[in-house]
Enzyme design. Structure first.
Site, PDB file in Angstrom:
ATOM      1  N   CYS A  11       0.899  -1.255  -0.140  1.00  0.00           N
ATOM      2  CA  CYS A  11       0.053  -0.100  -0.197  1.00  0.00           C
ATOM      3  C   CYS A  11       0.802   1.225  -0.155  1.00  0.00           C
ATOM      4  CB  CYS A  11      -1.043  -0.032   1.116  1.00  0.00           C
ATOM      5  SG  CYS A  11      -0.185   0.013   2.722  1.00  0.00           S
ATOM      6  N   ASN A  14       2.142   1.467   4.596  1.00  0.00           N
ATOM      7  CA  ASN A  14       2.516   0.246   5.257  1.00  0.00           C
ATOM      8  C   ASN A  14       2.529   0.511   6.700  1.00  0.00           C
ATOM      9  OD1 ASN A  14       5.523  -2.157   5.852  1.00  0.00           O
ATOM     10  ND2 ASN A  14       3.384  -2.398   5.228  1.00  0.00           N
ATOM     11  N   CYS A  16      -1.592   0.880   7.423  1.00  0.00           N
ATOM     12  CA  CYS A  16      -2.693   0.630   7.554  1.00  0.00           C
ATOM     13  C   CYS A  16      -3.288  -0.482   6.804  1.00  0.00           C
ATOM     14  CB  CYS A  16      -3.612   1.629   7.190  1.00  0.00           C
ATOM     15  SG  CYS A  16      -3.156   3.464   7.967  1.00  0.00           S
ATOM     16  N   ARG A  17      -3.535  -0.250   5.604  1.00  0.00           N
ATOM     17  CA  ARG A  17      -4.029  -1.662   4.830  1.00  0.00           C
ATOM     18  C   ARG A  17      -2.989  -2.619   4.496  1.00  0.00           C
ATOM     19  NH1 ARG A  17      -5.240   2.259  -0.175  1.00  0.00           N
ATOM     20  NH2 ARG A  17      -3.289   3.211   0.713  1.00  0.00           N
ATOM     21  N   SER A  18      -1.901  -2.576   4.225  1.00  0.00           N
ATOM     22  CA  SER A  18      -1.110  -3.831   3.978  1.00  0.00           C
ATOM     23  C   SER A  18      -0.687  -4.689   5.253  1.00  0.00           C
ATOM     24  CB  SER A  18       0.142  -3.563   2.926  1.00  0.00           C
ATOM     25  OG  SER A  18       1.189  -2.606   3.530  1.00  0.00           O
ATOM     26  N   ASP A 130      -8.116   3.783   1.199  1.00  0.00           N
ATOM     27  CA  ASP A 130      -7.083   4.426   2.280  1.00  0.00           C
ATOM     28  C   ASP A 130      -7.797   4.907   3.261  1.00  0.00           C
ATOM     29  OD1 ASP A 130      -5.368   5.466   3.740  1.00  0.00           O
ATOM     30  OD2 ASP A 130      -4.292   6.951   2.119  1.00  0.00           O
TER      31      ASP A 130
HETATM   32  P1  4NP Z   1      -1.716   2.958   3.880  1.00  0.00           P
HETATM   33  O1  4NP Z   1      -2.264   4.505   4.637  1.00  0.00           O
HETATM   34  O2  4NP Z   1      -1.134   3.135   2.664  1.00  0.00           O
HETATM   35  O3  4NP Z   1      -2.799   1.961   3.900  1.00  0.00           O
HETATM   36  O4  4NP Z   1      -0.808   2.375   5.014  1.00  0.00           O
HETATM   37  C1  4NP Z   1      -1.585   5.511   4.844  1.00  0.00           C
HETATM   38  C2  4NP Z   1      -0.704   5.768   5.795  1.00  0.00           C
HETATM   39  C3  4NP Z   1      -0.143   6.986   5.689  1.00  0.00           C
HETATM   40  C4  4NP Z   1      -0.056   7.923   4.599  1.00  0.00           C
HETATM   41  C5  4NP Z   1      -1.150   7.452   3.831  1.00  0.00           C
HETATM   42  C6  4NP Z   1      -1.699   6.461   3.567  1.00  0.00           C
HETATM   43  N1  4NP Z   1       0.466   9.233   4.789  1.00  0.00           N
HETATM   44  O5  4NP Z   1       0.348  10.006   3.707  1.00  0.00           O
HETATM   45  O6  4NP Z   1       1.293   9.300   5.565  1.00  0.00           O
END
Ligand code: 4NP
Length: 163
Positions: A11, A14, A16-18, A130
């Site tokens: 994702c 790294n 939240c989703r993954s 997201d």
């Molecule tokens: P992820 O979520 O891609 O599911 O881990 C996010 C975590 C952090 C950010 C964006 C999405 N960020 O912009 O810091």
């Protein structure tokens, strides 16, 4: 074939989703006796490298009986394109980024996480939305999606074993 199966979930951050997908996959594969399948996760971005998953992701997984607190974020690396059979992207932007960074001699196959198991993708954003700027409901929604993916992955790998 399945003895060699290895999956890298990617994702953006790294956190939240993954990592939620990694936790759900490890749990469901373990329950199904497929614990030898290698599962890892990474982000296309580097902002959170070395950090544990977002506290909301940890809490959501924990509510479903899965502990992801020990995971640490890392960034997608060029070696991943040879080390994994599949690189599975959480959303369409992640998929484009993973494809764009692929080295010339990549052996990993690259696909959208939902599409690899034939699940409907979220129509608004192409796949797993997201949840980072969202609320608890958004994390619950992600958990339901990644748990569906994890259960469908067990079915896909079982079908491959039986084939
Ligand atoms: P992820 O979520 O891609 O599911 O881990 C996010 C975590 C952090 C950010 C964006 C999405 N960020 O912009 O810091």
């Amino acid at each position: 074939m399945t003895d060699e199966t290895s999956l890298l979930i990617v994702c953006l951050g790294n956190i939240c989703r993954s990592p939620m997908a990694e936790g759900a996959l490890r749990a469901r594969l373990g329950e199904a006796g497929l614990g030898h399948v290698r599962v890892d996760s990474a982000g296309t971005g580097d902002w959170h490298v070395g950090n544990p998953p977002d506290s909301r992701a940890i809490a959501t997984a924990a509510r479903h009986g899965v502990d992801i607190s020990g995971l640490r974020a890392r960034q997608l690396h060029v070696d991943d394109y040879r080390r994994f059979d599949w690189i599975l992207a959480a959303d369409l932007q992640n998929l484009l980024d993973v494809r764009a960074r692929a080295p010339e001699h990549a052996s990993a196959r690259i696909e959208l996480l939902t599409r690899w198991v034939g699940l409907e993708a979220d129509v608004d954003v192409g796949a797993i939305p997201d949840p980072y700027t969202g609320g608890q409901e958004d994390f619950e929604h992600v958990w339901r999606m990644v748990d569906d993916v994890a259960r469908a992955t067990v079915a896909r790998l079982r079908a491959a074993i039986d084939a």
